[in-house]
Write a protein that holds these residues in place. Structure first.
Motif, PDB file in Angstrom:
ATOM      1  N   THR A 181     -15.899 -33.317  25.586  1.00  0.00           N
ATOM      2  CA  THR A 181     -14.869 -33.026  26.582  1.00  0.00           C
ATOM      3  C   THR A 181     -14.282 -31.644  26.357  1.00  0.00           C
ATOM      4  OG1 THR A 181     -14.375 -35.396  26.700  1.00  0.00           O
ATOM      5  CG2 THR A 181     -12.734 -33.898  27.619  1.00  0.00           C
ATOM      6  N   SER A 182     -14.133 -31.252  25.101  1.00  0.00           N
ATOM      7  CA  SER A 182     -13.662 -29.904  24.789  1.00  0.00           C
ATOM      8  C   SER A 182     -14.618 -28.853  25.333  1.00  0.00           C
ATOM      9  CB  SER A 182     -13.510 -29.738  23.275  1.00  0.00           C
ATOM     10  OG  SER A 182     -13.188 -28.419  22.939  1.00  0.00           O
ATOM     11  N   ALA A 183     -15.916 -29.111  25.242  1.00  0.00           N
ATOM     12  CA  ALA A 183     -16.903 -28.176  25.801  1.00  0.00           C
ATOM     13  C   ALA A 183     -16.710 -28.027  27.302  1.00  0.00           C
ATOM     14  CB  ALA A 183     -18.319 -28.657  25.485  1.00  0.00           C
ATOM     15  N   ALA A 184     -16.422 -29.135  27.991  1.00  0.00           N
ATOM     16  CA  ALA A 184     -16.187 -29.070  29.435  1.00  0.00           C
ATOM     17  C   ALA A 184     -14.912 -28.308  29.761  1.00  0.00           C
ATOM     18  CB  ALA A 184     -16.120 -30.489  30.012  1.00  0.00           C
ATOM     19  N   LEU A 185     -13.915 -28.424  28.906  1.00  0.00           N
ATOM     20  CA  LEU A 185     -12.649 -27.704  29.124  1.00  0.00           C
ATOM     21  C   LEU A 185     -12.816 -26.202  28.932  1.00  0.00           C
ATOM     22  CD1 LEU A 185     -10.238 -30.136  27.261  1.00  0.00           C
ATOM     23  CD2 LEU A 185     -10.334 -29.757  29.731  1.00  0.00           C
ATOM     24  N   GLY A 186     -13.889 -25.785  28.276  1.00  0.00           N
ATOM     25  CA  GLY A 186     -14.117 -24.365  28.061  1.00  0.00           C
ATOM     26  C   GLY A 186     -14.239 -23.592  29.359  1.00  0.00           C
ATOM     27  N   PHE A 187     -14.771 -24.211  30.400  1.00  0.00           N
ATOM     28  CA  PHE A 187     -14.959 -23.459  31.650  1.00  0.00           C
ATOM     29  C   PHE A 187     -13.640 -23.088  32.321  1.00  0.00           C
ATOM     30  CE2 PHE A 187     -15.563 -22.905  36.182  1.00  0.00           C
ATOM     31  CZ  PHE A 187     -16.537 -21.909  36.190  1.00  0.00           C
ATOM     32  N   PRO A 188     -12.721 -24.044  32.562  1.00  0.00           N
ATOM     33  CA  PRO A 188     -11.448 -23.612  33.165  1.00  0.00           C
ATOM     34  C   PRO A 188     -10.667 -22.641  32.283  1.00  0.00           C
ATOM     35  CG  PRO A 188     -11.354 -25.945  32.535  1.00  0.00           C
ATOM     36  CD  PRO A 188     -12.786 -25.514  32.449  1.00  0.00           C
ATOM     37  N   ILE A 189     -10.747 -22.809  30.962  1.00  0.00           N
ATOM     38  CA  ILE A 189     -10.101 -21.860  30.056  1.00  0.00           C
ATOM     39  C   ILE A 189     -10.668 -20.455  30.281  1.00  0.00           C
ATOM     40  CG2 ILE A 189      -9.986 -21.124  27.628  1.00  0.00           C
ATOM     41  CD1 ILE A 189      -9.767 -24.103  26.882  1.00  0.00           C
ATOM     42  N   ALA A 190     -11.992 -20.360  30.256  1.00  0.00           N
ATOM     43  CA  ALA A 190     -12.639 -19.056  30.361  1.00  0.00           C
ATOM     44  C   ALA A 190     -12.490 -18.456  31.755  1.00  0.00           C
ATOM     45  CB  ALA A 190     -14.115 -19.185  30.001  1.00  0.00           C
ATOM     46  N   PHE A 191     -12.557 -19.300  32.776  1.00  0.00           N
ATOM     47  CA  PHE A 191     -12.459 -18.792  34.150  1.00  0.00           C
ATOM     48  C   PHE A 191     -11.095 -18.149  34.394  1.00  0.00           C
ATOM     49  CE2 PHE A 191     -11.235 -19.432  38.612  1.00  0.00           C
ATOM     50  CZ  PHE A 191     -12.265 -18.730  39.242  1.00  0.00           C
ATOM     51  N   ALA A 192     -10.038 -18.892  34.084  1.00  0.00           N
ATOM     52  CA  ALA A 192      -8.688 -18.354  34.309  1.00  0.00           C
ATOM     53  C   ALA A 192      -8.420 -17.159  33.399  1.00  0.00           C
ATOM     54  CB  ALA A 192      -7.646 -19.450  34.081  1.00  0.00           C
ATOM     55  N   GLY A 193      -8.840 -17.254  32.136  1.00  0.00           N
ATOM     56  CA  GLY A 193      -8.607 -16.168  31.202  1.00  0.00           C
ATOM     57  C   GLY A 193      -9.366 -14.906  31.574  1.00  0.00           C
ATOM     58  N   THR A 194     -10.570 -15.068  32.102  1.00  0.00           N
ATOM     59  CA  THR A 194     -11.365 -13.906  32.508  1.00  0.00           C
ATOM     60  C   THR A 194     -10.732 -13.196  33.699  1.00  0.00           C
ATOM     61  OG1 THR A 194     -13.424 -14.866  31.679  1.00  0.00           O
ATOM     62  CG2 THR A 194     -13.624 -13.170  33.363  1.00  0.00           C
ATOM     63  N   ILE A 195     -10.307 -13.957  34.698  1.00  0.00           N
ATOM     64  CA  ILE A 195      -9.620 -13.362  35.848  1.00  0.00           C
ATOM     65  C   ILE A 195      -8.382 -12.594  35.371  1.00  0.00           C
ATOM     66  CG2 ILE A 195      -8.375 -13.828  37.990  1.00  0.00           C
ATOM     67  CD1 ILE A 195     -11.384 -14.240  38.207  1.00  0.00           C
ATOM     68  N   ALA A 196      -7.640 -13.195  34.443  1.00  0.00           N
ATOM     69  CA  ALA A 196      -6.429 -12.542  33.928  1.00  0.00           C
ATOM     70  C   ALA A 196      -6.766 -11.254  33.175  1.00  0.00           C
ATOM     71  CB  ALA A 196      -5.664 -13.503  33.015  1.00  0.00           C
ATOM     72  N   ASN A 197      -7.823 -11.273  32.382  1.00  0.00           N
ATOM     73  CA  ASN A 197      -8.185 -10.081  31.612  1.00  0.00           C
ATOM     74  C   ASN A 197      -8.714  -8.957  32.503  1.00  0.00           C
ATOM     75  OD1 ASN A 197      -7.633 -10.492  28.766  1.00  0.00           O
ATOM     76  ND2 ASN A 197      -9.113 -12.164  28.844  1.00  0.00           N
ATOM     77  N   VAL A 198      -9.369  -9.305  33.600  1.00  0.00           N
ATOM     78  CA  VAL A 198      -9.777  -8.274  34.560  1.00  0.00           C
ATOM     79  C   VAL A 198      -8.529  -7.649  35.190  1.00  0.00           C
ATOM     80  CG1 VAL A 198     -10.917  -7.844  36.764  1.00  0.00           C
ATOM     81  CG2 VAL A 198     -12.028  -9.299  35.051  1.00  0.00           C
ATOM     82  N   PHE A 199      -7.590  -8.504  35.566  1.00  0.00           N
ATOM     83  CA  PHE A 199      -6.369  -8.019  36.235  1.00  0.00           C
ATOM     84  C   PHE A 199      -5.512  -7.179  35.289  1.00  0.00           C
ATOM     85  CE2 PHE A 199      -1.873  -8.607  37.341  1.00  0.00           C
ATOM     86  CZ  PHE A 199      -1.873  -8.098  38.641  1.00  0.00           C
ATOM     87  N   TYR A 200      -5.244  -7.703  34.081  1.00  0.00           N
ATOM     88  CA  TYR A 200      -4.356  -7.006  33.153  1.00  0.00           C
ATOM     89  C   TYR A 200      -4.974  -5.719  32.617  1.00  0.00           C
ATOM     90  CZ  TYR A 200      -1.749 -11.414  33.154  1.00  0.00           C
ATOM     91  OH  TYR A 200      -1.056 -12.535  33.533  1.00  0.00           O
ATOM     92  N   GLY A 201      -6.314  -5.658  32.571  1.00  0.00           N
ATOM     93  CA  GLY A 201      -6.960  -4.479  32.031  1.00  0.00           C
ATOM     94  C   GLY A 201      -7.367  -3.451  33.078  1.00  0.00           C
ATOM     95  N   TRP A 202      -7.169  -3.794  34.359  1.00  0.00           N
ATOM     96  CA  TRP A 202      -7.622  -2.903  35.435  1.00  0.00           C
ATOM     97  C   TRP A 202      -6.907  -1.555  35.350  1.00  0.00           C
ATOM     98  CZ3 TRP A 202     -11.702  -4.091  38.360  1.00  0.00           C
ATOM     99  CH2 TRP A 202     -12.001  -3.244  39.425  1.00  0.00           C
ATOM    100  N   GLY A 203      -7.713  -0.482  35.306  1.00  0.00           N
ATOM    101  CA  GLY A 203      -7.140   0.861  35.277  1.00  0.00           C
ATOM    102  C   GLY A 203      -6.574   1.285  33.939  1.00  0.00           C
ATOM    103  N   GLU A 204      -6.789   0.505  32.898  1.00  0.00           N
ATOM    104  CA  GLU A 204      -6.285   0.857  31.567  1.00  0.00           C
ATOM    105  C   GLU A 204      -6.950   2.158  31.087  1.00  0.00           C
ATOM    106  OE1 GLU A 204      -3.822   0.040  28.223  1.00  0.00           O
ATOM    107  OE2 GLU A 204      -3.967  -1.087  30.095  1.00  0.00           O
TER     108      GLU A 204
END
Length: 267
Positions: A181-204
């Motif tokens: 179940t933890s492996a399945a939870l990895g996708f929503p963790i990574a999906f939301a975190g990746t979107i956030a890292n693209v946004f927060y790092g944009w134009g750095e």
């Protein structure tokens, strides 16, 4: 990127993918220090190296998770009801974690990551599981638990398994089901975190070529190519053999990687 660097990233992907499938940890705690080394060798500014390593590691988990969870699902081990209850909080927490990370300087973030990895290695080495003392909480409690898992996972670039697996076993979920179940939870963790890292790092300022926000795309592509092949192997191994001896080996490796991150923070 030179051939040696490509081979190093392929090796990281193979090892990280296997660990993700075997232990439900997403592979991030192994990948972040190695990606830090690669980015340092490519003369990425020191202020960005750890942030980019964490963001890139988290992005790989989107693919690793899908690969490993399919193997776990074939064994009927994923408890999808738990995934559905934890996912909303995880999606929220995984956007907050990268934001917290961006507020830290590179040295502080490296210290925090090293401490988290050392704690996780100790947890793995002593193999002390929380007593199954209660049942899963209600919707609000699961949302809160998901939020905590998401914040920590988004902050350190890992799949959250070292938090979610003990939480589930504490709530009377069998260990094999908790890992799957933890492996399945990895996708929503990574999906939301990746979107956030693209946004927060944009134009750095100072980001290297072929970066998408804080994510370094060449490393992402090479690691994913390898990890999606080995994650199912790790998942099958988790169901076919005792993993205690392998856990000890991984724990020693994590201590070494934590030591490297402490050294990186101090220099």
């Amino acid at each position: 990127m030179d051939p040696f660097m490509i081979l190093a990233l392929l090796g990281m992907g193979c090892f990280g993918g296997f660990a993700a499938g075997l232990l439900g940890i997403g592979g991030g705690m192994i990948l972040v220090p190695f990606i830090t080394m690669v980015l340092t060798a490519r003369d990425v500014p020191e202020a960005l190296v750890v942030h980019m390593a964490i963001a890139t590691s988290l992005a790989t988990i989107m693919f690793t998770s899908l690969s490993s969870v399919r193997a776990h699902h074939k064994h009927g081990a994923v408890v999808w009801r738990i995934v559905a209850l934890l996912a909303p909080g995880i999606l929220v927490g995984s956007t907050i974690g990268p934001w917290i990370g961006k507020q830290m300087d590179a040295s502080t973030l490296a210290w925090f990551f090293g401490a988290f990895v050392a704690f996780s290695a100790t947890q793995m080495l002593i193999n002390k599981k929380p007593a199954a003392a209660r049942e899963l909480p209600g919707t609000a409690g699961m949302f809160t638990a998901g939020g905590v898992i998401g914040v920590l996972a988004g902050l350190v670039g890992a799949g959250g398994g070292f938090v979610s697996v003990p939480f589930m076993t504490w709530c009377n979920v069998r260990i094999h089901n908790a890992v799957a179940t933890s492996a399945a939870l990895g996708f929503p963790i990574a999906f939301a975190g990746t979107i956030a890292n693209v946004f927060y790092g944009w134009g750095e300022p100072g980001l290297p070529d072929y970066s998408l926000g804080f994510i370094y795309l060449p490393a992402l592509a090479i690691i994913v190519a390898a990890s999606v092949m080995t994650a199912p192997l790790g998942a099958r191994t988790a169901h076919r053999m005792p993993v205690r001896q392998l856990q000890k080996v991984f724990a020693v490796l994590l201590y070494a990687l934590a030591t490297y991150m402490f050294w990186k923070a101090a220099t």
